[in-house]
Scaffold this active site. Structure first.
Site, PDB file in Angstrom:
ATOM      1  N   HIS A 199       0.910  -1.289  -0.133  1.00  0.00           N
ATOM      2  CA  HIS A 199      -0.001  -0.122   0.020  1.00  0.00           C
ATOM      3  C   HIS A 199       0.697   1.404   0.040  1.00  0.00           C
ATOM      4  O   HIS A 199       0.340   2.238   0.399  1.00  0.00           O
ATOM      5  CB  HIS A 199      -1.058  -0.017   1.292  1.00  0.00           C
ATOM      6  CG  HIS A 199      -1.721  -1.339   1.520  1.00  0.00           C
ATOM      7  ND1 HIS A 199      -1.275  -2.351   2.232  1.00  0.00           N
ATOM      8  CD2 HIS A 199      -2.828  -1.998   0.845  1.00  0.00           C
ATOM      9  CE1 HIS A 199      -2.071  -3.274   2.301  1.00  0.00           C
ATOM     10  NE2 HIS A 199      -3.047  -2.967   1.499  1.00  0.00           N
TER      11      HIS A 199
HETATM   12  S1  FES Z   1       1.730  -0.537   3.239  1.00  0.00           S
HETATM   13 FE1  FES Z   1       0.128  -1.951   3.722  1.00  0.00          FE
HETATM   14  S2  FES Z   1       1.161  -3.682   4.485  1.00  0.00           S
HETATM   15 FE2  FES Z   1       2.889  -2.430   4.162  1.00  0.00          FE
END
Ligand code: FES
Length: 193
Positions: A157
């Site tokens: 993410h």
């Molecule tokens: S940014 Fe979501 S698990 Fe690492």
């Protein structure tokens, strides 16, 4: 750190790893282990940090969880300074799991290592438990923010950490990478746990 740092660490890590399932289906586990610089030593809790070449990272499995060991060069250590304004928790004050009993000075809270040249840090993203990719070069890659100082990028993410595992602002991960309990048994051998 609380009275029982190992239990506290494992409890919190279990919470993070428990949330990792959904993440792992979104981004294959293998993708997160791609960095060519990695050396994987499975199933050990003792590790000779001198086997890690300067500028490189080893991944040591401890209690089923990856722990990153980075042999930081002088240039990498210098890269830890000058970007505090980009970090969410530059002195690792947010929660006990990002600290350690031996972190007494400001310097230790910045380098986050008993021996500054060898960082020992959890390899589990504090967002949903993916394994961030090692991106040590200051040039960074396509996903790196401008003026990237080197560190880790979590492709799940888009969370970013610097070369002390300190999380950047404006990403989903809430905390710096955790510091596992460890100590030196001799000049270069650490025992994790
Ligand atoms: S940014 Fe979501 S698990 Fe690492």
């Amino acid at each position: 750190m609380g009275d029982n740092p190992r239990r506290s660490f494992l409890y919190t890590m279990a919470s993070v790893m428990g949330a990792a399932g959904a993440c792992a289906t979104a981004v294959p586990f293998v993708r997160a282990l791609e960095p060519a610089a990695d050396t994987v030593a499975s199933g050990v809790t003792e590790f000779d940090v001198s086997t890690v070449e300067p500028g490189m990272m080893a991944t040591v499995m401890w209690r089923g969880q990856p722990v990153f060991v980075v042999h930081r060069t002088q240039q990498m250590l210098e890269s830890l300074y000058g970007h505090d304004e980009l970090l969410r928790d530059p002195l690792s004050e947010a929660i006990p799991e990002v600290q350690a009993d031996w972190m007494k000075t400001k310097e230790q809270r910045i380098t986050r290592a008993i021996k500054p040249e060898f960082l020992v840090v959890s390899g589990v993203c504090t967002h949903l438990g993916c394994i961030p990719a090692f991106e040590p070069d200051r040039e960074g890659g396509g996903d790196m923010p401008k003026d990237w100082p080197g560190g880790w990028h979590c492709a799940c993410h888009g969370s970013n950490y610097d070369l002390s595992g300190r999380v950047f602002k404006g990403v989903p991960a809430p905390y710096n990478l955790f510091i596992p309990p460890y100590r030196y048994l001799d000049e270069s051998t650490i025992r994790i746990g």
